[in-house]
Design a protein around this motif. Structure first.
Motif, short mmCIF file in Angstrom:
data_model
loop_
_atom_site.label_atom_id
_atom_site.label_comp_id
_atom_site.label_asym_id
_atom_site.label_seq_id
_atom_site.Cartn_x
_atom_site.Cartn_y
_atom_site.Cartn_z
N LEU A 119 -1.90 3.77 5.98
CA LEU A 119 -1.07 3.01 5.07
C LEU A 119 -0.54 1.75 5.75
O LEU A 119 -0.29 1.76 6.95
CB LEU A 119 0.11 3.85 4.58
CG LEU A 119 -0.22 5.21 3.96
CD1 LEU A 119 1.07 5.86 3.46
CD2 LEU A 119 -1.23 5.08 2.85
N SER A 120 -0.37 0.71 4.95
CA SER A 120 0.22 -0.54 5.45
C SER A 120 1.39 -0.92 4.56
O SER A 120 1.43 -0.57 3.38
CB SER A 120 -0.81 -1.67 5.43
OG SER A 120 -1.90 -1.38 6.27
N CYS A 121 2.33 -1.63 5.14
CA CYS A 121 3.47 -2.15 4.39
C CYS A 121 3.70 -3.59 4.84
O CYS A 121 4.06 -3.83 5.99
CB CYS A 121 4.71 -1.31 4.65
SG CYS A 121 6.25 -2.02 4.02
N VAL A 148 5.68 -4.25 0.41
CA VAL A 148 4.54 -3.93 -0.44
C VAL A 148 3.59 -3.02 0.32
O VAL A 148 2.98 -3.44 1.31
CB VAL A 148 3.81 -5.20 -0.90
CG1 VAL A 148 2.62 -4.83 -1.78
CG2 VAL A 148 4.76 -6.14 -1.64
N GLU A 149 3.45 -1.80 -0.17
CA GLU A 149 2.59 -0.81 0.47
C GLU A 149 1.17 -0.87 -0.07
O GLU A 149 0.95 -1.26 -1.22
CB GLU A 149 3.14 0.60 0.26
CG GLU A 149 4.54 0.84 0.76
CD GLU A 149 5.61 0.52 -0.26
OE1 GLU A 149 6.77 0.92 -0.05
OE2 GLU A 149 5.31 -0.15 -1.27
N SER A 150 0.23 -0.46 0.76
CA SER A 150 -1.17 -0.35 0.36
C SER A 150 -1.86 0.70 1.22
O SER A 150 -1.31 1.14 2.23
CB SER A 150 -1.88 -1.70 0.49
OG SER A 150 -1.86 -2.13 1.84
N GLY A 151 -3.07 1.09 0.80
CA GLY A 151 -3.86 2.00 1.60
C GLY A 151 -3.91 3.44 1.12
O GLY A 151 -4.61 4.27 1.69
N SER A 199 6.44 5.40 0.64
CA SER A 199 7.09 4.09 0.59
C SER A 199 7.60 3.71 1.97
O SER A 199 8.00 4.58 2.75
CB SER A 199 8.27 4.11 -0.37
OG SER A 199 7.88 4.48 -1.68
N THR A 212 2.89 3.81 -2.49
CA THR A 212 1.47 3.97 -2.70
C THR A 212 1.16 5.46 -2.77
O THR A 212 1.69 6.25 -1.99
CB THR A 212 0.66 3.26 -1.59
OG1 THR A 212 -0.74 3.33 -1.88
CG2 THR A 212 0.91 3.86 -0.21
N THR A 258 4.14 -6.43 9.51
CA THR A 258 3.48 -5.30 8.87
C THR A 258 3.80 -3.99 9.58
O THR A 258 3.79 -3.92 10.81
CB THR A 258 1.96 -5.51 8.81
OG1 THR A 258 1.68 -6.73 8.13
CG2 THR A 258 1.28 -4.36 8.07
#
Length: 121
Positions: free
Chosen positions: A20-22, A5-8, A95, A115, A78
């Protein structure tokens, strides 16, 4: 079931930065090489960067070398991508991907939903 799950992501001006984080789950994260890939509108998926299991080796596409930094925290399961000096051509969905055991850096067996990163003034 493997989850990535990616974010940022977000909107940033040219020259700006994003991190970005995953978040990975349901597998032994520390046992896998991990990659970031991106896909711009109307283009195919492009490999961006790969990191070894312990983070000691990193690899980058020429287009991002010197601007992006991949890292990982195996205690937190992460993966990260620090993106600096962003350009309009970096606009894409980013991704994270799990590299298949014994495969090349572009051989993935799991990929997140991604993301969106938009670089625009």
């Amino acid at each position: 079931q493997v989850q990535l799950v990616e974010s940022g992501g977000g909107l940033v001006q040219p020259g700006g930065s994003l991190r970005l984080s995953c978040a990975a789950s349901a597998f032994t994260f520390r046992a896998y090489y991990m990659s970031w890939v991106r896909q711009a509108p109307g283009k195919g998926r492009e490999w961006v960067s790969t990191i070894s299991t312990d983070g000691s080796h990193t690899y980058y596409a020429d287009s991002v070398k010197g601007r992006f930094t991949i890292s990982r925290d195996n205690a937190k399961n992460t993966l990260y991508l620090q993106m600096n000096s962003l350009k309009s051509e970096d606009t894409a969905v980013y991704s994270c991907a799990r590299v298949r055991h014994g495969g090349t850096m572009r051989d993935y067996d799991a990929t997140g939903q991604g993301t969106q990163v938009t670089v625009s003034s």
